[in-house]
Design an enzyme around this catalytic site. Sequence first.
Site, PDB file in Angstrom:
ATOM      1  CE  LYS A   1      39.930  41.899  36.204  1.00  0.00           C
ATOM      2  NZ  LYS A   1      40.644  40.656  36.513  1.00  0.00           N
TER       3      LYS A   1
ATOM      4  CG  ASP B   1      41.180  37.729  40.379  1.00  0.00           C
ATOM      5  OD1 ASP B   1      40.096  37.119  40.331  1.00  0.00           O
ATOM      6  OD2 ASP B   1      41.542  38.536  39.504  1.00  0.00           O
TER       7      ASP B   1
END
Length: 293
Positions: A74, A110
């Site tokens: 990520k 998220d």
Amino acid sequence: MKHHQITGKTSLVGLIGWPVSHSLSPRMHNVAFAEIEADFAYVPLPVQPENVEQALKGLAALNFVGANVTVPHKQAVMRYMDELSDAAQITGAVNTIHIQAGKYYGYNTDAHGFIKGMEEVGCSAKGMRVAVLGAGGAARAVVFALARAETDSIVVFNRTAERAAFLVDDLADAFPDISLKFEVLAADTLAGLDNAVDLVVNTTSLGMHPHIDTSPWPVDVPVPRSTIFYDLVYNPIETVFLRQARAAGLKTIDGLGMLVHQGAFAFEKWTGRPAPVEAMRQACMSGLALERG
Ligand code: ATR
């Protein structure tokens, strides 16, 4: 389950990570594509750390529409993005890529998923006093989301205090109007919350399969009154942390809504169409049930 035939015209998206075999995302997205008859397919793309650059460049070369990115890539993929969303920039992580005309747009979905997970059960983060347990990547997205949603104050509790200090320091610049503090995650500091908290969020891996008997909330510390307990863990859906809260009559939120809504955001970027959220939720639930055997 509806079936989708892949043809020469099918648009591709995938999941870049190492490993990717346990992810629910391929199932969730393929069910969603079939549900709205979008001619897309989602494939696992296991990429070893030394191959991230090649894999990222290959996405556009292979005409992929985008990808999700998971552990451990990520952060590593960020440098290959042409543009980053605020969430990706401030949290320092990209979990969704959308490729348009050869340009790479990086998002972190998220934070959106976290807030939607609250909203769908009728909770608003605005004005809340929040305790966030953990200071890893997930905690960064949660603190960013809460600050953007105008919470009153956030205290980050972590086993390793330095990591919490680092997180708070990083995000304080972006949100100067919000009270952001940190503490070590321990029985005495949590007891010190003393009912002065509206929401407690678990972002640690405690309670997650296979360590399902663990909880970040110590058994000898009473849970605060009138507080909501929100667990990002979705495997299992009912964790010890949520059971502790329910036993005391508190409202709880499990991690499934966040999982589904972070996916829905990516789905909408790639397809340009509203995500079939309920079909995605069912796909995750059946995937979890299959895993349990
Ligand atoms: P993620 O990206 O999912 O947030 P991570 O970056 O590895 O994952 O972060 C894991 C979090 O769980 C951290 O806050 C970690 O605490 P440390 O920073 O002290 O490592 C927390 N965590 C994991 N195992 C833990 C344990 N046994 N007790 C307390 N905290 C734990």
